[in-house]
Enzyme design. Structure first.
Site, PDB file in Angstrom:
ATOM      1  N   THR A 195      43.990 -46.093  11.442  1.00  0.00           N
ATOM      2  CA  THR A 195      44.881 -47.035  11.925  1.00  0.00           C
ATOM      3  C   THR A 195      44.181 -47.540  13.134  1.00  0.00           C
ATOM      4  O   THR A 195      43.109 -47.206  13.328  1.00  0.00           O
ATOM      5  CB  THR A 195      46.052 -46.175  12.421  1.00  0.00           C
ATOM      6  OG1 THR A 195      46.625 -45.594  11.246  1.00  0.00           O
ATOM      7  CG2 THR A 195      47.253 -47.076  13.120  1.00  0.00           C
ATOM      8  N   GLY A 249      44.564 -42.185  13.926  1.00  0.00           N
ATOM      9  CA  GLY A 249      44.134 -40.620  13.715  1.00  0.00           C
ATOM     10  C   GLY A 249      45.031 -39.812  13.083  1.00  0.00           C
ATOM     11  O   GLY A 249      44.999 -38.770  13.187  1.00  0.00           O
ATOM     12  N   GLY A 250      46.154 -40.499  12.471  1.00  0.00           N
ATOM     13  CA  GLY A 250      46.911 -39.742  11.688  1.00  0.00           C
ATOM     14  C   GLY A 250      47.551 -38.567  12.286  1.00  0.00           C
ATOM     15  O   GLY A 250      48.529 -38.591  13.355  1.00  0.00           O
TER      16      GLY A 250
END
Length: 528
Positions: A343, A424-425
């Site tokens: 992202t 970073g999920g």
């Protein structure tokens, strides 16, 4: 000592310098923070393609003086054909595909989000769309210098991407990953952006671009059709909110994990930790994360399929009860399934007081990898986040999958407005909590708060360990204390990508603006 950038006329934070500069140019030309963000979003889609693109989704939180914050949910739903039965007929019975045509199963929403955000700017003062997309078009035509981050990521993920239609001809050099510094041109994407500038952003969903994409996707085994594009529209929403000792915090509604980010800060607020950077601070945030993630994993999904609204998870009695479950001295055992994702987060503020927190993603690196040769657009694999089994996140037509994306915004009690976030999920809520508490709760300089060593609890994509991963810049005594408390600690190299690419923008009541960007990325924080 590290210090944030300072200015009064405007600021942009982005994980690629070209995006920050594109946004600053719009601010200098008299544009709003919203317009600056559209310019930055278009530019970073070209210059940082392993992390995001216009074939992905986006989310906005926007503060405007004298008005309540507004959110824009620009995430597309699953195709009308996308059902567990349809995928079972394609041979996918236990899990959805992650690469290639069948993995591209949700409508790319971010361009519609740009359109919705620009509608908040009075048309009489709005800059031409060609101006906002101009830098992105130029980089796509003339080429970008591939970053070391993109070169490494392409090499690491090559096995799953090299044979996906369209990927190699767009992002590889003679079948191999580009080296850092290679000039990467994207002429087809430049033509697409020019068309959007000439015919409007909605033409991505209703014009020749949409027809080309629908035909290409169908030929590659995707369930997406032209009707799915035509039916899409970004939604303007009321953000989730939570009152804490520091002020009122905002984040994005479900299906994002924004509620988890708010829960972590709400739970930590109840622990009464007096000093930052010690065991109580880091351990407290990690244990708050576990409590938030347990609830997130069990019940979060498309809001239409959840058992209760996510805002209810933020009730004081719920948070009080969860906070009492946190042991201030011992770690709760922690195996659980990770939420992956790559992202970009960006922030902007203008001299008139508008502050924007924005995030854009294609889920995994390069998304599905499926790249349309006529348009240069590659499509997200966000639909891989669906489950095939019954539950709040089960695949169904029009449903939106669980999203790790969650831009954050805060109205602080001293009058400051803070936009912050990260890629970073699984790590997004964790990094948000680190930056917010370091800067707001404990008074660390904004840039220092972003640069300071961070952690990641749980698995990372492609790894099996559920350890607490700490950058090796932490005090060894703190690392030992965390181990003694029962945390399974694993050390990461300094400035690891695994802990995200973060940033923040803060506007003071006096008009002063601070901005910070992450040295782990290739970005910049500009103020003027």
């Amino acid at each position: 000592m590290l210090h944030a950038a300072l200015g009064y006329n405007g600021a942009v934070s982005a994980p690629h310098r070209a995006a920050a500069l594109a946004g600053q140019e719009i601010l200098a030309a008299g544009g709003t923070a919203i317009e600056a963000m559209v310019a930055a979003a278009a530019t970073i889609a070209v210059t940082y393609p392993h992390m995001n693109g216009i074939g992905g989704d986006g989310f906005w939180l926007i503060h405007r003086p004298g008005k309540a914050p507004v959110g824009i949910s620009a995430c597309g739903g699953a195709a009308a054909l996308a059902t567990p039965e349809w995928y079972a007929a394609q041979g996918y019975v236990t899990a959805l595909p992650t690469r290639g045509g069948p993995a591209a199963l949700t409508v790319p929403g971010t361009v519609g989000g740009w359109h919705a955000a620009l509608s908040l700017v009075p048309s009489a003062r709005r800059l031409p769309l060609a101006r906002l997309l101009g830098n992105a078009i130029g980089y796509a035509e003339d080429g970008i210098a591939v970053t070391g981050n993109q070169a490494r990521t392409t090499a690491e993920k090559l096995a799953g991407l090299r044979d996906v239609p369209g990927f190699a001809q767009t992002f590889l050099v003679d079948g191999a990953p580009p080296a850092a510094g290679h000039r990467l041109r994207q002429p087809a994407l430049a033509r697409t952006l020019k068309t959007l500038a000439e015919t409007g952003l909605q033409s991505f969903y209703s014009g020749p671009i949409a027809r080309t994409h629908a035909e290409f996707l169908a030929a590659q085994g995707s369930p997406l059709r032209r009707e799915d594009f035509a039916a899409y529209g970004a939604e303007t929403v009321t953000p989730l909110s939570l009152e804490t000792a520091q002020g009122r915090l905002y984040n994005m509604i479900a299906p994002t994990q924004g509620v988890a980010s708010l829960m972590i800060l709400g739970l930590f607020d109840r622990l009464g930790v007096a000093q930052g950077e010690g065991f109580d601070h880091i351990h407290g945030l990690i244990e708050a994360t576990k409590q938030a993630f347990l609830l997130r994993n069990a019940g979060l999904g498309d809001p239409r399929s959840m058992a209760e609204p996510a805002q209810d998870w933020l009730r004081s009695d719920r948070l009080d009860r969860l906070a009492r479950q946190i042991d201030p001295a011992r770690a709760l055992p922690w195996p659980h399934d990770p939420k992956a994702g790559d992202t970009i987060w960006m922030g902007a503020a203008d001299a008139e007081g508008t502050v924007v927190s924005f995030i854009q993603s294609v889920f995994w690196e390069f998304g599905s990898g499926l790249t349309c040769p006529e348009t240069g657009v590659f499509f997200q694999n966000r639909g891989a986040g669906f489950a095939l089994a019954p539950g709040p996140n089960q695949l169904a037509p029009g449903r939106r999958p669980f999203h790790t994306l969650n831009p954050a915004l805060a109205h602080l009690k001293d009058g400051r407005v803070m936009a912050y976030g990260t890629m970073g999920g699984e790590g997004q809520p964790q990094t948000q909590s680190a930056i917010f508490t370091r800067h707001v709760t404990y008074g660390m300089d904004l840039q220092a708060a972003v640069t300071a060593p961070r952690w990641l609890l749980g698995k990372t994509w492609g790894a099996e360990s559920t350890t607490l991963k700490l950058e090796d810049r932490f005090d060894p005594a703190l690392v030992d204390a965390l181990r003694q408390a029962g945390h399974a600690v694993e050390l990461l190299p300094a400035f690891s990508d695994l802990v995200g690419h973060a940033g923040a923008v803060v506007r003071h009541a006096s008009g002063l603006i601070e901005a910070a960007s992450d040295p782990r990325a290739d970005g910049a924080a500009t103020c003027y």
